[in-house]
Motif scaffolding. Structure first.
Motif, PDB file in Angstrom:
ATOM      1  N   SER A  12     -13.198   8.969 -11.511  1.00  0.00           N
ATOM      2  CA  SER A  12     -13.655   9.462 -10.213  1.00  0.00           C
ATOM      3  C   SER A  12     -12.455   9.895  -9.365  1.00  0.00           C
ATOM      4  CB  SER A  12     -14.453   8.373  -9.482  1.00  0.00           C
ATOM      5  OG  SER A  12     -13.571   7.413  -8.919  1.00  0.00           O
ATOM      6  N   ARG A  13     -12.735  10.355  -8.179  1.00  0.00           N
ATOM      7  CA  ARG A  13     -11.691  10.727  -7.223  1.00  0.00           C
ATOM      8  C   ARG A  13     -10.821   9.519  -6.856  1.00  0.00           C
ATOM      9  NH1 ARG A  13      -9.911  14.266  -3.604  1.00  0.00           N
ATOM     10  NH2 ARG A  13      -9.518  13.626  -1.463  1.00  0.00           N
ATOM     11  N   ASP A  14     -11.344   8.311  -6.995  1.00  0.00           N
ATOM     12  CA  ASP A  14     -10.607   7.091  -6.642  1.00  0.00           C
ATOM     13  C   ASP A  14      -9.785   6.532  -7.805  1.00  0.00           C
ATOM     14  OD1 ASP A  14     -11.670   7.328  -4.108  1.00  0.00           O
ATOM     15  OD2 ASP A  14     -13.324   5.951  -4.497  1.00  0.00           O
ATOM     16  N   HIS A  15      -9.647   7.303  -8.861  1.00  0.00           N
ATOM     17  CA  HIS A  15      -8.830   6.937 -10.021  1.00  0.00           C
ATOM     18  C   HIS A  15      -7.631   7.883 -10.024  1.00  0.00           C
ATOM     19  CE1 HIS A  15      -8.703   6.291 -14.683  1.00  0.00           C
ATOM     20  NE2 HIS A  15      -7.557   6.014 -14.098  1.00  0.00           N
ATOM     21  N   VAL A  16      -6.451   7.347  -9.690  1.00  0.00           N
ATOM     22  CA  VAL A  16      -5.232   8.153  -9.617  1.00  0.00           C
ATOM     23  C   VAL A  16      -4.357   7.791 -10.806  1.00  0.00           C
ATOM     24  CG1 VAL A  16      -3.208   8.722  -8.236  1.00  0.00           C
ATOM     25  CG2 VAL A  16      -5.397   8.262  -7.107  1.00  0.00           C
ATOM     26  N   ASP A  17      -3.994   8.803 -11.585  1.00  0.00           N
ATOM     27  CA  ASP A  17      -3.223   8.590 -12.807  1.00  0.00           C
ATOM     28  C   ASP A  17      -1.870   9.275 -12.685  1.00  0.00           C
ATOM     29  OD1 ASP A  17      -2.518   7.904 -15.392  1.00  0.00           O
ATOM     30  OD2 ASP A  17      -4.274   8.810 -16.320  1.00  0.00           O
ATOM     31  N   ASP A  18      -0.805   8.496 -12.851  1.00  0.00           N
ATOM     32  CA  ASP A  18       0.563   8.976 -12.788  1.00  0.00           C
ATOM     33  C   ASP A  18       1.187   8.737 -14.158  1.00  0.00           C
ATOM     34  OD1 ASP A  18       2.862   9.734 -10.798  1.00  0.00           O
ATOM     35  OD2 ASP A  18       3.671   8.057 -11.951  1.00  0.00           O
ATOM     36  N   LYS A  19       2.342   9.266 -14.427  1.00  0.00           N
ATOM     37  CA  LYS A  19       2.941   9.066 -15.753  1.00  0.00           C
ATOM     38  C   LYS A  19       3.291   7.606 -16.033  1.00  0.00           C
ATOM     39  CE  LYS A  19       7.588  10.181 -14.304  1.00  0.00           C
ATOM     40  NZ  LYS A  19       8.895  10.442 -14.775  1.00  0.00           N
ATOM     41  N   ASN A  20       3.692   6.833 -15.006  1.00  0.00           N
ATOM     42  CA  ASN A  20       4.090   5.434 -15.215  1.00  0.00           C
ATOM     43  C   ASN A  20       2.982   4.433 -14.935  1.00  0.00           C
ATOM     44  OD1 ASN A  20       6.616   6.442 -15.757  1.00  0.00           O
ATOM     45  ND2 ASN A  20       7.650   5.400 -14.091  1.00  0.00           N
ATOM     46  N   TRP A  21       1.942   4.847 -14.235  1.00  0.00           N
ATOM     47  CA  TRP A  21       0.904   3.910 -13.811  1.00  0.00           C
ATOM     48  C   TRP A  21      -0.408   4.653 -13.576  1.00  0.00           C
ATOM     49  CZ3 TRP A  21      -0.982   5.555  -9.190  1.00  0.00           C
ATOM     50  CH2 TRP A  21      -0.131   6.332  -8.400  1.00  0.00           C
ATOM     51  N   GLU A  22      -1.471   3.871 -13.504  1.00  0.00           N
ATOM     52  CA  GLU A  22      -2.745   4.405 -13.033  1.00  0.00           C
ATOM     53  C   GLU A  22      -3.366   3.380 -12.104  1.00  0.00           C
ATOM     54  OE1 GLU A  22      -6.194   4.655 -15.737  1.00  0.00           O
ATOM     55  OE2 GLU A  22      -4.878   3.779 -17.247  1.00  0.00           O
ATOM     56  N   SER A  23      -3.993   3.871 -11.050  1.00  0.00           N
ATOM     57  CA  SER A  23      -4.546   3.012 -10.012  1.00  0.00           C
ATOM     58  C   SER A  23      -6.025   3.322  -9.833  1.00  0.00           C
ATOM     59  CB  SER A  23      -3.790   3.246  -8.698  1.00  0.00           C
ATOM     60  OG  SER A  23      -4.324   2.462  -7.665  1.00  0.00           O
ATOM     61  N   ARG A  24      -6.846   2.295 -10.011  1.00  0.00           N
ATOM     62  CA  ARG A  24      -8.287   2.411  -9.795  1.00  0.00           C
ATOM     63  C   ARG A  24      -8.571   1.745  -8.447  1.00  0.00           C
ATOM     64  NH1 ARG A  24      -8.091   1.253 -15.632  1.00  0.00           N
ATOM     65  NH2 ARG A  24      -7.468  -0.829 -15.019  1.00  0.00           N
ATOM     66  N   PHE A 107      -3.322  -3.562  -0.107  1.00  0.00           N
ATOM     67  CA  PHE A 107      -2.450  -2.862   0.845  1.00  0.00           C
ATOM     68  C   PHE A 107      -2.983  -2.989   2.265  1.00  0.00           C
ATOM     69  CE2 PHE A 107      -1.253  -0.686  -3.039  1.00  0.00           C
ATOM     70  CZ  PHE A 107       0.090  -0.411  -2.862  1.00  0.00           C
ATOM     71  N   ASN A 108      -2.038  -3.193   3.178  1.00  0.00           N
ATOM     72  CA  ASN A 108      -2.335  -3.172   4.597  1.00  0.00           C
ATOM     73  C   ASN A 108      -1.251  -2.343   5.271  1.00  0.00           C
ATOM     74  OD1 ASN A 108      -3.410  -3.750   7.140  1.00  0.00           O
ATOM     75  ND2 ASN A 108      -2.061  -5.497   7.388  1.00  0.00           N
ATOM     76  N   PRO A 109      -1.582  -1.320   6.047  1.00  0.00           N
ATOM     77  CA  PRO A 109      -2.917  -0.815   6.276  1.00  0.00           C
ATOM     78  C   PRO A 109      -3.505  -0.231   4.996  1.00  0.00           C
ATOM     79  CG  PRO A 109      -1.292   0.631   7.291  1.00  0.00           C
ATOM     80  CD  PRO A 109      -0.548  -0.539   6.743  1.00  0.00           C
ATOM     81  N   PRO A 110      -4.814  -0.030   4.991  1.00  0.00           N
ATOM     82  CA  PRO A 110      -5.462   0.447   3.777  1.00  0.00           C
ATOM     83  C   PRO A 110      -5.038   1.862   3.402  1.00  0.00           C
ATOM     84  CG  PRO A 110      -6.999   0.469   5.620  1.00  0.00           C
ATOM     85  CD  PRO A 110      -5.757  -0.218   6.099  1.00  0.00           C
ATOM     86  N   CYS A 111      -5.036   2.107   2.109  1.00  0.00           N
ATOM     87  CA  CYS A 111      -4.764   3.448   1.603  1.00  0.00           C
ATOM     88  C   CYS A 111      -6.024   4.309   1.742  1.00  0.00           C
ATOM     89  CB  CYS A 111      -4.352   3.382   0.133  1.00  0.00           C
ATOM     90  SG  CYS A 111      -2.791   2.516  -0.120  1.00  0.00           S
ATOM     91  N   THR A 112      -5.815   5.613   1.808  1.00  0.00           N
ATOM     92  CA  THR A 112      -6.944   6.538   1.910  1.00  0.00           C
ATOM     93  C   THR A 112      -7.541   6.840   0.543  1.00  0.00           C
ATOM     94  OG1 THR A 112      -5.544   8.494   1.745  1.00  0.00           O
ATOM     95  CG2 THR A 112      -5.990   7.637   3.965  1.00  0.00           C
ATOM     96  N   GLY A 113      -6.725   6.726  -0.506  1.00  0.00           N
ATOM     97  CA  GLY A 113      -7.227   6.931  -1.856  1.00  0.00           C
ATOM     98  C   GLY A 113      -6.481   7.936  -2.692  1.00  0.00           C
ATOM     99  N   ARG A 114      -5.856   8.923  -2.086  1.00  0.00           N
ATOM    100  CA  ARG A 114      -5.179   9.958  -2.870  1.00  0.00           C
ATOM    101  C   ARG A 114      -3.657   9.856  -2.792  1.00  0.00           C
ATOM    102  NH1 ARG A 114      -7.831  10.799  -6.680  1.00  0.00           N
ATOM    103  NH2 ARG A 114      -6.555  12.582  -7.150  1.00  0.00           N
ATOM    104  N   GLU A 115      -3.131   8.778  -2.198  1.00  0.00           N
ATOM    105  CA  GLU A 115      -1.681   8.647  -2.057  1.00  0.00           C
ATOM    106  C   GLU A 115      -0.991   8.660  -3.416  1.00  0.00           C
ATOM    107  OE1 GLU A 115      -3.363   6.497   1.522  1.00  0.00           O
ATOM    108  OE2 GLU A 115      -3.862   6.600  -0.583  1.00  0.00           O
ATOM    109  N   THR A 116       0.158   9.293  -3.423  1.00  0.00           N
ATOM    110  CA  THR A 116       1.099   9.181  -4.534  1.00  0.00           C
ATOM    111  C   THR A 116       2.461   8.912  -3.894  1.00  0.00           C
ATOM    112  OG1 THR A 116       1.451  11.563  -4.592  1.00  0.00           O
ATOM    113  CG2 THR A 116      -0.182  10.684  -6.122  1.00  0.00           C
ATOM    114  N   HIS A 117       3.390   8.441  -4.684  1.00  0.00           N
ATOM    115  CA  HIS A 117       4.704   8.066  -4.165  1.00  0.00           C
ATOM    116  C   HIS A 117       5.573   9.298  -3.955  1.00  0.00           C
ATOM    117  CE1 HIS A 117       3.107   4.522  -6.291  1.00  0.00           C
ATOM    118  NE2 HIS A 117       3.634   3.890  -5.271  1.00  0.00           N
TER     119      HIS A 117
END
Length: 132
Positions: A12-24, A107-117
Motif C-alpha cells: 500500500s501507500r503506507d509501505h515504504v521500501d528503500d534499498k537498506n530497509w522497508e517500513s510498514r 516516532f514523536n511527532p508522528p510521521c506522515t507516511g511518505r518520509e524518506t531520509h
C-alpha cells in the motif's frame, strides 16, 4: 478504533521500501494518535546513518541482530531480539544489520507516511502544530 494487519499495509501507500530497509507504517499523523508506529525491516549486511533531528524514536528489536553506534561518541551497542533503544537526544547514529532485523518503531511527532531520509539521514521538519 483503528485495526490494521500487516497484510493491509504491504504493497500500500503506507509501505515504504528503500534499498537498506522497508517500513510498514501502521499509525501515522492522519490517525491522530500523537505518534506513529512502524514495522521496519533493516536488511542484512547494510549500514545506514540516521539522524532524527526533528523526531524522537523508540525502537524495539523483535528479530535479528546487529549494532547501533552513536556517531557523536563512537559508543556501540549490540542489538538483538528483545533489545530496545530510544533516541531521546536526537542522536546521529549508524545502524548495522548482521542479519535481517525486524524492528517496531515509534516516532514523536508522528510521521506522515511518505518520509524518506535526506542526505543527513533525517526526516523533514514536521508541520506546525505537531509536538516533540
Amino acid at each position: 478504533m483503528i485495526v490494521k494487519s500487516l497484510e493491509d499495509i504491504k504493497g500500500s501507500r503506507d509501505h515504504v521500501d528503500d534499498k537498506n530497509w522497508e517500513s510498514r507504517r501502521f499509525l501515522l499523523e492522519k490517525d491522530r494518535m500523537g505518534f506513529s508506529l512502524h514495522d521496519t525491516v533493516i536488511r542484512a549486511g547494510t549500514e545506514s546513518v540516521f539522524w532524527y533531528k526533528y523526531h524522537q524514536e523508540a525502537v524495539y528489536c523483535i528479530e535479528g541482530e546487529g549494532e547501533i553506534e552513536d556517531l557523536a561518541n563512537g559508543k556501540r551497542y549490540e542489538i538483538k531480539a528483545g533489545t530496545m533503544y530510544a533516541l531521546d537526544g536526537h542522536e546521529k547514529h549508524c545502524l548495522r544489520a548482521k542479519t535481517d532485523m525486524r524492528m517496531v518503531c515509534v516516532f514523536n511527532p508522528p510521521c506522515t507516511g511518505r518520509e524518506t531520509h535526506d542526505e543527513e539521514g533525517a526526516y523533514p521538519r514536521p508541520s506546525e502544530g505537531t509536538r516533540v
